[in-house]
Design an enzyme around this catalytic site. Structure first.
Site, mmCIF file in Angstrom:
data_model
loop_
_atom_site.group_PDB
_atom_site.id
_atom_site.type_symbol
_atom_site.label_atom_id
_atom_site.label_comp_id
_atom_site.label_asym_id
_atom_site.label_seq_id
_atom_site.Cartn_x
_atom_site.Cartn_y
_atom_site.Cartn_z
ATOM 1 C CG LEU A 115 -1.978 -1.123 1.261
ATOM 2 C CD1 LEU A 115 -2.790 -1.031 2.553
ATOM 3 C CD2 LEU A 115 -2.896 -1.079 0.048
ATOM 4 N N GLY A 116 2.046 1.199 0.543
ATOM 5 C CA GLY A 116 2.880 2.394 0.593
ATOM 6 C C GLY A 116 4.158 2.129 1.354
ATOM 7 C CG ASN A 119 12.843 8.244 4.457
ATOM 8 O OD1 ASN A 119 13.240 7.493 3.580
ATOM 9 N ND2 ASN A 119 12.913 9.560 4.366
ATOM 10 C CB VAL A 123 1.185 0.808 4.864
ATOM 11 C CG1 VAL A 123 -0.236 0.369 5.215
ATOM 12 C CG2 VAL A 123 1.653 1.884 5.837
ATOM 13 C CG ASP A 231 1.735 13.527 11.625
ATOM 14 O OD1 ASP A 231 1.897 14.607 11.016
ATOM 15 O OD2 ASP A 231 2.264 12.461 11.266
#
Length: 435
Positions: A115-116, A119, A123, A231
């Site tokens: 999925l991704g 650094n 995922v 965040d």
């Protein structure tokens, strides 16, 4: 006014210790039912959806961790430190095979797709073969002592207490040496960051539903669990197949925040002015980040995308000076630092020192961006292009004085959020349109 000297002090704060929530006395326990909003984003019920998701053996039928803690708050008039000590002790007594207690083992998770990656970790979409549940597994790369990694696992367990239609569900976490693996609800339609970059600016009607979800989600986290997200940004707001909008990756674990090396760079573009200047992080800092995010989603580009060089490079940008004048109040600001021609040429040659801003190929150094956020007027939506209440909402979120800026709970009472919550918007159709 920030200066080069101030820039040095900013860099010294990259140990992230200041990002931890101060352990001060907590307010009286808040009933979750009193803060959970009655309206839900989308036609389907998030609560009913949650009931179909496979639960682990350490979770009660109601979806909470089987611990004598109500709503994540201390039920006695003790300090926050005492509460955290008690919770840590309770979790330590669960036996440290957390993955066994939660029935989550690496060998039981079948990878379906990537999925991704970044650094900080990766995922993946995985299938928990024992329960048949599809999850998103986040592997966080952590260079820390085993004792610190175990402490992170303990801190993450409070996520089992988070039960809101606006929060991504948490299934559990386990160690896969030397990293931490977290398993969460799989959100089929990507993050808002990925959505607007693929499909363009998000309509005011959908932005209204985003404001509803995030303001209510932040209110729930803080009022019920005393959690500050820390965040808030489009990449941490996810959409599922029903069009429901939920927030993820909030700062429940201080040790985890301290252990991720790129936290400063990743969050600084959405950081509030007071946080940049070293003040304590507060829930109002999340409100600033929400305001920046709403502008970014509505315009389809990061609102602070201002070139650090002179205007001869403007032709390379994917927006015009007129566009900038509409979002940077009152007009396109002058450079924060007066540079000689030699210095401009030196900066061009040292281009890698800059960072690519969210939603733009444009580059600005982190220091220049932080100076801009602190010293210049906040961004705003172009006047007349968006509903008046939406403009007012964003302007309130981006008040530079945190004493005047509203809390997430205040935002839930703003007319923009009230109207958006009541509006009939087919979020299912919106989700179906994203292939």
């Amino acid at each position: 006014m920030l200066s080069s000297g101030a820039g040095s002090s900013i860099r010294k704060k990259r140990n992230f210790k200041g990002l931890q929530l101060a352990e001060s006395p907590l307010a009286s326990p808040v009933d979750a039912s009193a803060t959970t909003p009655s309206h839900k984003p989308g036609e389907g019920s998030a609560a009913s959806n949650a009931s179909t998701i496979g639960k682990s053996s350490a979770v009660t039928p109601g979806g909470s961790l089987a611990l004598p803690v109500k709503n994540g708050l201390d039920t006695e008039p003790n300090s926050g430190a005492n509460y955290h000590n008690k919770l840590t002790q309770q979790l330590a007594n669960l036996e440290l095979g957390v993955e066994y207690k939660l029935d989550l083992k690496n060998e039981d998770l079948k990878t379906l797709s990537e999925l991704g990656a970044g650094n900080g970790g990766t995922v993946t979409k995985v299938l928990h073969e024992k329960s048949g549940t599809v999850m998103a597994k986040k592997v966080v790369f952590i260079d820390a002592k085993p004792s610190v990694r175990k402490q992170i696992l303990r801190e993450l367990q409070i996520l089992h207490e988070c039960n809101s239609p606006y929060i991504v569900s948490f299934y559990g976490a386990y160690l896969n040496e030397p990293h931490i693996c977290m398993c969460m609800e799989f959100m089929q339609k990507d993050s808002l960051d990925g959505i607007y970059k693929k499909y363009g600016p998000i309509s005011p009607e959908i932005c209204g539903k985003i404001a509803v979800a995030v303001s209510h989600g932040l209110t729930y986290l803080y009022d019920v669990h005393r959690i500050i997200h820390r965040d808030v940004k489009p990449s941490n707001i996810l959409v599922n197949g029903a069009g429901q909008i939920k927030i993820c990756d909030f700062g429940v674990s201080g040790e985890l925040i301290n252990s991720i090396a790129d936290t400063f760079v990743g969050t600084s573009t959405y950081m509030s002015p007071e946080r940049i200047q070293g003040d304590q992080y507060s829930v109002k800092s999340d409100v600033w980040s929400l305001g920046v995010s709403i502008i970014e989603l509505a315009l389809g580009r990061f609102p602070f995308a201002e070139n650090e060089e002179d205007d001869d490079s403007d032709a390379d940008n994917n927006y015009t000076n007129e566009d900038l004048a509409g979002t940077l109040s009152p007009t396109k600001p002058a450079p924060m630092i007066s540079l000689g021609q030699n210095e401009k040429q030196r900066r061009r040659k040292s281009k890698p020192a800059g960072v690519s801003l969210e939603g733009s190929s444009h580059q600005m150094s982190i220091l220049d961006l932080l100076q801009h956020i602190v010293n210049e007027p906040p961004p705003k939506l172009p006047e007349g292009r968006f509903p008046k209440h939406m403009e007012e909402f964003v302007n309130l979120c981006l008040l530079k004085d945190p004493a005047k800026r509203p809390t997430p709970k205040d935002l839930t009472k703003h007319q923009y959020v009230i109207d958006a919550d009541a509006a009939k918007v087919d979020l299912q159709a919106w989700a179906d349109g994203m292939k």
